[in-house]
Design an enzyme around this catalytic site. Structure first.
Site, short mmCIF file in Angstrom:
data_model
loop_
_atom_site.label_atom_id
_atom_site.label_comp_id
_atom_site.label_asym_id
_atom_site.label_seq_id
_atom_site.Cartn_x
_atom_site.Cartn_y
_atom_site.Cartn_z
N LYS A 1 50.30 -0.59 34.28
CA LYS A 1 49.07 -0.16 34.96
C LYS A 1 47.85 -0.05 34.05
CE LYS A 1 49.96 -0.46 38.41
NZ LYS A 1 50.42 -1.80 38.89
N GLY B 1 46.14 -2.84 33.10
CA GLY B 1 45.27 -4.01 33.27
C GLY B 1 46.02 -5.31 33.01
N HIS C 1 56.30 -5.33 28.56
CA HIS C 1 55.97 -3.90 28.55
C HIS C 1 56.73 -3.18 27.43
CE1 HIS C 1 53.51 -3.71 32.08
NE2 HIS C 1 54.47 -3.89 32.97
N ARG D 1 44.14 -2.15 43.37
CA ARG D 1 43.86 -0.91 44.11
C ARG D 1 42.36 -0.68 44.06
NH1 ARG D 1 43.77 4.75 43.28
NH2 ARG D 1 43.63 4.25 41.07
P1 A3P Z 1 43.91 0.94 39.66
O1 A3P Z 1 45.20 1.39 40.27
O2 A3P Z 1 43.24 2.02 38.85
O3 A3P Z 1 42.98 0.33 40.62
P2 A3P Z 1 48.54 -3.59 35.94
O4 A3P Z 1 47.98 -4.93 36.21
O5 A3P Z 1 48.82 -3.33 34.48
O6 A3P Z 1 49.69 -3.29 36.83
O7 A3P Z 1 47.39 -2.56 36.27
C1 A3P Z 1 46.92 -2.42 37.58
C2 A3P Z 1 45.56 -1.81 37.53
O8 A3P Z 1 44.59 -2.82 37.17
C3 A3P Z 1 45.14 -1.29 38.90
O9 A3P Z 1 44.26 -0.21 38.60
C4 A3P Z 1 44.41 -2.51 39.46
O10 A3P Z 1 43.55 -2.22 40.53
C5 A3P Z 1 43.67 -3.00 38.24
N1 A3P Z 1 43.30 -4.42 38.31
C6 A3P Z 1 44.03 -5.43 38.83
N2 A3P Z 1 43.34 -6.59 38.70
C7 A3P Z 1 42.17 -6.29 38.11
C8 A3P Z 1 41.03 -7.08 37.74
N3 A3P Z 1 40.97 -8.38 37.96
N4 A3P Z 1 40.00 -6.43 37.16
C9 A3P Z 1 40.03 -5.10 36.93
N5 A3P Z 1 41.07 -4.30 37.27
C10 A3P Z 1 42.13 -4.90 37.85
#
Ligand code: A3P
Length: 317
Positions: free
Chosen positions: A70, A72, A129, A283
């Site tokens: 989570k 990015g 991870h 999200r």
């Molecule tokens: P939030 O839950 O705060 O919105 P991961 O990809 O490591 O699983 O992390 C997911 C997080 O990155 C989520 O954060 C998601 O919304 C955000 N996310 C996914 N794609 C993104 C993008 N293209 N740019 C910025 N944030 C992104």
């Protein structure tokens, strides 16, 4: 349950004996197990076992994207995929328009576990991870993405609500917070995970690049150029004048990716979870959204741990 876990010891008898490892409650699996200082879901440890037995090795010229969940990952997968394959694909028919980034960039430990009979992936771009101290030995370049742990925890908690198997009891936000701060959230302790890669980036700056989600948000174009340079293929003046960098960052932006049909309604096959809706990886995509979910006290505690464990420089530089 014990019976399922026992089976995995037979598959990796010499490397990891799950029954001997300390265990705690997991978030997406029943348990997490402590191995080399980090808490891993059962399935991930099986992948780690496969990696350690060297049944699977990343190619020497691979690029590994590393992250705490989570932080990015999805965004960086898209960016690295688009940057490293930029001469191959047209923006109108780009694979990112029809596939979720997780389908295009496989997870090393999951891949190692599931593809034992076919150990050579036809991709040079992989993700993990795992903590730095448990990566397989290789000369791969590594890009690590760090995110403010407050936003990581809030994002994790919402993600877990959507994916947690129905037969496992609900985890409240205060419970998740407690586990996260004590260090036994999956892949935790978060701060040790970050520090492992941060130190490696200082020691091997040509091999390990440490990026921050917040910096990527502030200036995606600058950071896309940094990524291309780090990969050894900087954008040429011609590419820049043709607007390639802008097009890549637009294609990988939260607004663009999250509104694509494939990411709104599509699914992909997860390694440990059979069908995953692509939209759960999108999200809010904002910096600081955790203040709408965590209590003031939780925020204070997390900031204090971060200050003590990482120091201010890591948060502000
Ligand atoms: P939030 O839950 O705060 O919105 P991961 O990809 O490591 O699983 O992390 C997911 C997080 O990155 C989520 O954060 C998601 O919304 C955000 N996310 C996914 N794609 C993104 C993008 N293209 N740019 C910025 N944030 C992104």
């Amino acid at each position: 349950n014990g019976a399922t876990e026992d089976k995995s010891y037979l598959e990796f008898p010499d490397i990891i004996t799950l029954s001997e490892l300390p265990k705690e409650r997991g978030w997406l699996s029943e348990h997490v197990h402590q191995y080399r200082g980090f808490w891993y879901p059962t399935g991930i440890l099986q992948g780690l076992g496969a990696l350690q037995q060297q049944w699977f090795k990343p190619k020497p010229d691979s690029v590994l994207l590393a992250s705490y969940p989570k932080s990015g990952t999805t965004w960086l997968k898209a960016l690295l995929f688009a940057i490293s394959n930029r001469t191959q694909f047209d923006f109108n028919t780009h694979p990112l328009l029809s596939s979720n980034p997780h389908e295009l960039v496989p997870q090393l430990e999951a891949y190692a576990f599931k593809h034992l009979t076919n150990p050579t992936p036809n991709t040079c771009l992989m993700h993990s991870h795992l903590a730095f101290n448990s990566l397989p030995e290789s000369n791969c370049k590594i890009v690590y993405i760090f995110r403010d742990p407050k936003d990581v925890l809030a994002s994790c908690w919402y993600f877990v609500q959507k994916l947690r198997p129905k037969d496992l009891p609900f985890i409240s936000l205060p419970e998740a917070f407690d586990q996260f701060t004590k260090g036994y959230s999956p892949f935790g302790p978060f701060w040790d995970h970050v520090m492992g890669y941060y130190k490696a980036s200082l020691e091997y700056p040509k091999r390990v690049l440490f990026l921050k989600y917040e910096d990527l948000k502030k200036d995606p174009i600058f950071n896309a150029k940094r990524l291309a340079e780090f990969l050894g293929h900087p954008f040429s003046l011609e590419e820049e004048s043709k607007g390639i960098v802008d097009r890549i960052t637009e294609l990988c932006s939260f607004e663009k990716l999250s509104n694509l049909e494939v990411n709104k309604d599509g699914t992909h096959t997860g390694f440990f979870i059979p069908t995953i809706a692509n939209n759960i990886f999108f999200r809010q995509g904002k910096v600081g959204d955790s203040k709408n979910h965590l209590s003031e006290e939780m925020i204070e505690v997390l900031d204090e741990i971060t200050k003590q464990k990482l120091g201010f420089d890591l948060m502000t530089t």
